[in-house]
Enzyme design. Sequence first.
Site: not given
Length: 342
Positions: A11, A105-106
């Site tokens: 993350d 983003d993860e």
Amino acid sequence: MRSRASVLHLDMDAFFASVEQRDKPSLRGKAVIVGGTSGRGVVSTASYEARAFGVHSAMPSAQARHLAPQAAFLSGRFEAYRESSRVVMGLLHEVSPLVEPLSLDEAFVDLESADIDTGDVAAVRRLAATLRHQVAGRTEGLTCSVGIGSSKFMAKVASEMAKPGRGHQDHVVLVEPGTEADVIAPLPVRAIPGVGPVAAARLDRLGMKKVADIRQASREELVRELGQAWGAGLADLALARDDRPVISSREAKSISVEDTFEHDLTDRAECERVVDRDAALVCARLQHSGRFARTVTLKAKMSDFSIWSRSVTMTGATDSAERVRRMARHLLGSLDLREGVR
Ligand SMILES: [Mg+2]
């Protein structure tokens, strides 16, 4: 739940805000808030400097301005975010062919499919540390947190524990197999996958605030209170039993937000406020996923439990909160509120 810690969750830290700080050095060390800048917008990402003032994602931008008036408010440069995301996802694919992105983003990475002995915990930790260095190197300094565990649930819990300010200087947390149930016991019920604000409020009314409280309840009680599928699923998750596989290409077809109200709504202005906020929230999530949408649907459950629903499809795709808000408001215009909206 696997016998080995072989699910990795990566993350990025305050991703959108960090990209802004990377690209504009004058913003470094400052409170940066990326999100809707109009009166009705919501915060998409706040830098850690902004979080120190109590600002967090999904908060109305107006409230964020009140808490951190000196912060830099930016509407976001999604092409730059997508570009850095591509670099990170590419790196994860070098680790394992089985990568499941959750948003820009993860992502989850299945280490069982990677070239590593997952029984060697020290080697798995080294891989995570190397990965963090590579992410920083190839994105010109962006940082991330990495969690590893025996399931998706555990990996996600672990990456949350690895976040800046949580006491893990190396920003890598591995939940050792066998300790899962103890690790999650003190966490709020919201840590359980699938438990959103509505479910959390319901559990709270049953006196359950922490994962440990759910474990105190019997499976029968949970099924009685929450229904068969959800009650039984929750009983398992509260014991950290999670067998969801890592799935490589996950195509979300729709993104939605829903509310349940204390009292049925009949006031148009109140409904408009709800629709405005939900449009902002749903677009924040759309932007996080790096995707665009063409169809806006507004759905209402009336006091007699009948469902009203209207859709509109745009000529081009959008991730603009203002555009989606206008569409949703337009749909709301045709809803007869006299009966009341649940
Ligand atoms: Mg993140």
